[in-house]
Design a protein around this motif. Sequence first.
Motif, PDB file in Angstrom:
ATOM      1  N   MET A 435       0.832  -1.206   0.000  1.00 58.68           N
ATOM      2  CA  MET A 435       0.000   0.000   0.000  1.00 58.68           C
ATOM      3  C   MET A 435       0.865   1.254   0.000  1.00 58.68           C
ATOM      4  O   MET A 435       0.603   2.213  -0.713  1.00 58.68           O
ATOM      5  CB  MET A 435      -0.929  -0.027   1.231  1.00 58.68           C
ATOM      6  N   THR A 436       1.922   1.245   0.835  1.00 60.61           N
ATOM      7  CA  THR A 436       2.764   2.439   0.949  1.00 60.61           C
ATOM      8  C   THR A 436       3.589   2.661  -0.314  1.00 60.61           C
ATOM      9  O   THR A 436       3.952   3.790  -0.622  1.00 60.61           O
ATOM     10  CB  THR A 436       3.699   2.331   2.165  1.00 60.61           C
ATOM     11  N   SER A 437       3.879   1.572  -1.050  1.00 63.35           N
ATOM     12  CA  SER A 437       4.692   1.726  -2.269  1.00 63.35           C
ATOM     13  C   SER A 437       3.825   1.977  -3.502  1.00 63.35           C
ATOM     14  O   SER A 437       4.349   2.150  -4.592  1.00 63.35           O
ATOM     15  CB  SER A 437       5.536   0.467  -2.494  1.00 63.35           C
ATOM     16  N   SER A 438       2.491   1.975  -3.338  1.00 64.08           N
ATOM     17  CA  SER A 438       1.594   2.188  -4.474  1.00 64.08           C
ATOM     18  C   SER A 438       1.196   3.659  -4.559  1.00 64.08           C
ATOM     19  O   SER A 438       1.476   4.457  -3.662  1.00 64.08           O
ATOM     20  CB  SER A 438       0.343   1.308  -4.332  1.00 64.08           C
ATOM     21  N   GLU A 439       0.501   4.006  -5.639  1.00 62.16           N
ATOM     22  CA  GLU A 439       0.045   5.375  -5.872  1.00 62.16           C
ATOM     23  C   GLU A 439      -1.480   5.427  -5.805  1.00 62.16           C
ATOM     24  O   GLU A 439      -2.165   4.461  -6.168  1.00 62.16           O
ATOM     25  CB  GLU A 439       0.504   5.858  -7.247  1.00 62.16           C
ATOM     26  N   ASN A 440      -1.999   6.551  -5.340  1.00 63.58           N
ATOM     27  CA  ASN A 440      -3.446   6.785  -5.328  1.00 63.58           C
ATOM     28  C   ASN A 440      -3.719   8.010  -6.194  1.00 63.58           C
ATOM     29  O   ASN A 440      -3.497   9.137  -5.774  1.00 63.58           O
ATOM     30  CB  ASN A 440      -3.943   7.008  -3.897  1.00 63.58           C
ATOM     31  N   ILE A 626      -4.560  -2.651  -4.061  1.00 64.24           N
ATOM     32  CA  ILE A 626      -6.000  -2.346  -4.143  1.00 64.24           C
ATOM     33  C   ILE A 626      -6.735  -2.980  -2.971  1.00 64.24           C
ATOM     34  O   ILE A 626      -7.604  -2.362  -2.351  1.00 64.24           O
ATOM     35  CB  ILE A 626      -6.580  -2.831  -5.494  1.00 64.24           C
ATOM     36  N   ALA A 627      -6.376  -4.240  -2.660  1.00 63.65           N
ATOM     37  CA  ALA A 627      -7.012  -4.937  -1.536  1.00 63.65           C
ATOM     38  C   ALA A 627      -6.762  -4.204  -0.233  1.00 63.65           C
ATOM     39  O   ALA A 627      -7.678  -4.006   0.576  1.00 63.65           O
ATOM     40  CB  ALA A 627      -6.481  -6.368  -1.448  1.00 63.65           C
ATOM     41  N   LEU A 641      -5.110  -9.309   5.632  1.00 67.49           N
ATOM     42  CA  LEU A 641      -5.291 -10.579   4.930  1.00 67.49           C
ATOM     43  C   LEU A 641      -4.310 -11.616   5.440  1.00 67.49           C
ATOM     44  O   LEU A 641      -3.145 -11.298   5.727  1.00 67.49           O
ATOM     45  CB  LEU A 641      -5.054 -10.398   3.432  1.00 67.49           C
ATOM     46  N   SER A 642      -4.771 -12.870   5.567  1.00 69.16           N
ATOM     47  CA  SER A 642      -3.818 -13.945   5.840  1.00 69.16           C
ATOM     48  C   SER A 642      -3.013 -14.178   4.569  1.00 69.16           C
ATOM     49  O   SER A 642      -3.440 -13.821   3.463  1.00 69.16           O
ATOM     50  CB  SER A 642      -4.545 -15.226   6.247  1.00 69.16           C
ATOM     51  N   LYS A 643      -1.852 -14.825   4.731  1.00 70.20           N
ATOM     52  CA  LYS A 643      -0.998 -15.041   3.574  1.00 70.20           C
ATOM     53  C   LYS A 643      -1.685 -15.945   2.552  1.00 70.20           C
ATOM     54  O   LYS A 643      -1.607 -15.707   1.346  1.00 70.20           O
ATOM     55  CB  LYS A 643       0.330 -15.661   4.010  1.00 70.20           C
ATOM     56  N   ALA A 644      -2.406 -16.967   3.048  1.00 70.03           N
ATOM     57  CA  ALA A 644      -3.096 -17.878   2.136  1.00 70.03           C
ATOM     58  C   ALA A 644      -4.186 -17.148   1.349  1.00 70.03           C
ATOM     59  O   ALA A 644      -4.336 -17.352   0.141  1.00 70.03           O
ATOM     60  CB  ALA A 644      -3.709 -19.040   2.921  1.00 70.03           C
ATOM     61  N   ALA A 645      -4.941 -16.283   2.029  1.00 69.38           N
ATOM     62  CA  ALA A 645      -5.990 -15.518   1.359  1.00 69.38           C
ATOM     63  C   ALA A 645      -5.397 -14.561   0.328  1.00 69.38           C
ATOM     64  O   ALA A 645      -5.919 -14.408  -0.782  1.00 69.38           O
ATOM     65  CB  ALA A 645      -6.818 -14.751   2.379  1.00 69.38           C
ATOM     66  N   SER A 646      -4.287 -13.914   0.711  1.00 64.15           N
ATOM     67  CA  SER A 646      -3.622 -12.985  -0.210  1.00 64.15           C
ATOM     68  C   SER A 646      -3.125 -13.709  -1.453  1.00 64.15           C
ATOM     69  O   SER A 646      -3.287 -13.232  -2.589  1.00 64.15           O
ATOM     70  CB  SER A 646      -2.460 -12.296   0.513  1.00 64.15           C
ATOM     71  N   ASP A 647      -2.537 -14.895  -1.246  1.00 65.71           N
ATOM     72  CA  ASP A 647      -2.043 -15.670  -2.395  1.00 65.71           C
ATOM     73  C   ASP A 647      -3.189 -16.051  -3.326  1.00 65.71           C
ATOM     74  O   ASP A 647      -3.052 -16.002  -4.552  1.00 65.71           O
ATOM     75  CB  ASP A 647      -1.335 -16.939  -1.901  1.00 65.71           C
ATOM     76  N   GLN A 648      -4.330 -16.409  -2.729  1.00 67.92           N
ATOM     77  CA  GLN A 648      -5.470 -16.830  -3.545  1.00 67.92           C
ATOM     78  C   GLN A 648      -6.022 -15.668  -4.370  1.00 67.92           C
ATOM     79  O   GLN A 648      -6.411 -15.841  -5.527  1.00 67.92           O
ATOM     80  CB  GLN A 648      -6.564 -17.410  -2.652  1.00 67.92           C
ATOM     81  N   LEU A 649      -6.048 -14.472  -3.766  1.00 66.13           N
ATOM     82  CA  LEU A 649      -6.508 -13.289  -4.507  1.00 66.13           C
ATOM     83  C   LEU A 649      -5.622 -13.041  -5.727  1.00 66.13           C
ATOM     84  O   LEU A 649      -6.100 -12.613  -6.782  1.00 66.13           O
ATOM     85  CB  LEU A 649      -6.505 -12.058  -3.607  1.00 66.13           C
ATOM     86  N   ASN A 650      -4.343 -13.283  -5.577  1.00 68.05           N
ATOM     87  CA  ASN A 650      -3.408 -13.037  -6.669  1.00 68.05           C
ATOM     88  C   ASN A 650      -3.463 -14.121  -7.745  1.00 68.05           C
ATOM     89  O   ASN A 650      -3.007 -13.904  -8.870  1.00 68.05           O
ATOM     90  CB  ASN A 650      -1.984 -12.921  -6.126  1.00 68.05           C
ATOM     91  N   LYS A 651      -4.020 -15.300  -7.383  1.00 69.53           N
ATOM     92  CA  LYS A 651      -4.112 -16.386  -8.363  1.00 69.53           C
ATOM     93  C   LYS A 651      -5.394 -16.309  -9.194  1.00 69.53           C
ATOM     94  O   LYS A 651      -5.449 -16.836 -10.297  1.00 69.53           O
ATOM     95  CB  LYS A 651      -4.055 -17.742  -7.650  1.00 69.53           C
ATOM     96  N   TYR A 652      -6.391 -15.672  -8.644  1.00 65.07           N
ATOM     97  CA  TYR A 652      -7.706 -15.638  -9.291  1.00 65.07           C
ATOM     98  C   TYR A 652      -7.673 -14.708 -10.516  1.00 65.07           C
ATOM     99  O   TYR A 652      -6.904 -13.749 -10.559  1.00 65.07           O
ATOM    100  CB  TYR A 652      -8.742 -15.159  -8.279  1.00 65.07           C
TER     101      TYR A 652
END
Length: 822
Positions: A435-440, A626-627, A641-652
Amino acid sequence: MTKYKLHIKILIVLISLLAIFIFRDSSLFFDQKCSRFLYKLNPPENPDTNIVIIHIDKTDIDNLGPWPLKRSYYALLIKDLTELNVKSIGIEIFLSDRLPSQSIYNDLLNNEIRRSGRVVVSSVVESYSNLPNSGTLILPQPKQSIAELSTGHLDYIENAGIFVPLSYHKNSISEDAFSLALAKKSYAKSISLPSDSLIKLNFFSSWKKFRNYTFLEFFNLFENHKSSLNSLKNKIVLVGLSDTQESASVIQTSFDNQLPGIGLHAFALDNILNKRYIRTDYELITSLILIVLLVLLVILNLNFRALIRYLSAFVLFFLISYLSLNIFYIQLDYSVFLIPWLLVGLFDLSLFLIKKNIEFTFFRSEAEKLKIKLKEKETRLSDLEKELELAGIGSLSSSSSGKLTEKISALKNEIENLKLQQEDQFLNTELQKEMTSSENFFGIIYKSIAMQSVVSLITKVAPTDATTLILGESGTGKELVARAIHQLNDRRKLNAFVAVNCAALSDTLLESELFGHVKGAFTNAIADKIGRFEAADKGTIFLDEIGETSENFQVKLLRILQTGEFEKVGSSKTIKTDVRVIAATNKNLEELVNEKKFREDLYYRLNVIKIELPPLRDRKEDINAIASFFLSSDGPDKFSLSKAASDQLNKYDWRGNVRELQSALKRAMIFAGSAHRDFIKLSDLPEEIISKDKSNLETMILESLREKKFSHSSINETAKELGSLSRAVVSENFRGIAFRTYCSFNFDLEKTILELSQSDDLKVQDKVRTKVKTFLCNIEDDVNKLKPSDFQSVKGKLNSKYKNLPQKYHSYLDQIIIHLLK
């Protein structure tokens, strides 16, 4: 306790307010400390330049003393000051008639006072007890000889600040305060007297910021540089003692650790002349205002996170307090806000820590249980693998060996699931960094190169008035882009941004909505209506889903783009508008043009500037940012987010793009919140995101293994990468792929290895060779033991080899067994 949280907070506030008014002295002391702090934040103000101090310091006493000084010095000083034509002279030193040694100078002093006619002499109240009009008034010696002489008492009250009683009244005796008497002497007709009988002094700077001279300094200047003192004309001069060792009254202020009496009365005079004294008559009103502020920002559960609520309350309180004291000289009842604010904050903090402790204990317990369970399963797996090794050297029967293989596969599957559960207990610590390395950019959250290019294009075209076409799938943020363009254009100062969804309205309603209509134009047209184009004049109009419009409408839109002119429905009067048009669609307009479903000339009019938004699946590096944004902004509580949930978001694949991601996270936050968790686990996500599309599983497994160069851990890593698959599923699918490839190359092992590895790297080929040989040898050993039996009887005894192998590969295993039997 959380059920009655609001009631407890209200009770805390009421009890603390009651305690404040019961222990009033303590709260006043607290208020005084707050006042001093606020004073220190404000730069010192300049005192009234019409007030001058002549003070007697230690050097003067050493040279002219001892103390008290001879009154002939005061007589000389009055004579010199009168000659300089000062407005008035205030003698702050009490001239007592109880000093016989001074009596020989009384006549001299009295004569100079009488001759000057502008002197005010101080009086004192003996046995003063911090209450107005208590004690006995004692007049100075000159007053006994000069009845018309102006005098004023020096007394003050020290109670959470310095208060000066403006008048003393007792037994028909009345005496003004020394500072008030001097003010009246100086400005008898023009002075505006304070309405308060008691004023609180405002020490807005150091007393030394007043123009001041020591006794000897003044006399030396008068004798040698008299012209330098001409500026004292029409000034008010206070004469008093500054040596703190001899002074009877020394106090501490925000700017002076030791303020002598002469400084105190100089400030009192300044406060009266310039109305700079602290106003305490608004205490009740300000208390009510602070209580209301407390209720609004602390007690009520507003839509802010708790820390922001409390900080907002404090910042607002601080600003009100600072401005009130340093600009309007109104002191608030600080304790009325700060003490309840602090107590309610501590109560909320305690609840938060208790909740976190309960959650930590629970999750730690769950994690420990998972760890123990995982260790037990791994130990059991190790034991079974040892048994299988024994089976390989003939210690166990073939049927026992098959059962062991089945148990091992099932156990490995369980272990993989347990590891996934364990991973689901840990937060993705990289999420905040994302989040801190992204732009808004006006609500568009990104860090990918693809979106950087889009944003760069937006910043280039936004300042112009060029018609813009935004292309992108549904949910990619086309309206956000349109709003960003409007915000970066000067049109935002002239009119609003008007958005219209063309697909949501029928052709007739769309015309009425965009162009307006006149009364009677159609049924139910009971009044004239202004259309969106007219309403957006000098502004920006956003036409979403432009590809859904009819040819009839497209003709009218083309005319507006060409000339800026249109007619309302039912009217022949032409209206001209100056509006920037931004259109958007998720359709391929070029295909629609070729199919004659969209006007070619309109397409070219709209396509002056084209901005194409990439789908979320093509910029997956933006998903975590974004998440994190949605988890922080969609609701009063912040989730992780848990790491497993975060990984799943990135796979979808996110066919619905950012809109689908936002909806999925909203659902997940509801589920996590109902479980009293502040982080999202895999189970909180929608089922369609968790369950991986398995239609092309074979290709995905093979590509993943090749990418990992068939390393020792490649099976495990592929299982994790493909989501909810177990290691056993990946392993058995690869075994089947190997069997099919081996058969297709007519049982040529080296060709099979080259085909599977798709690599010239000999190390990769060796790893594939080892895996394939293991699969084949495992079958060959068992077949050799069963020779010379026929195929059907051998297959019946090798059921364990078929059990976990996907059905589509069974025929290839049949071919390998037949080949081995020959």
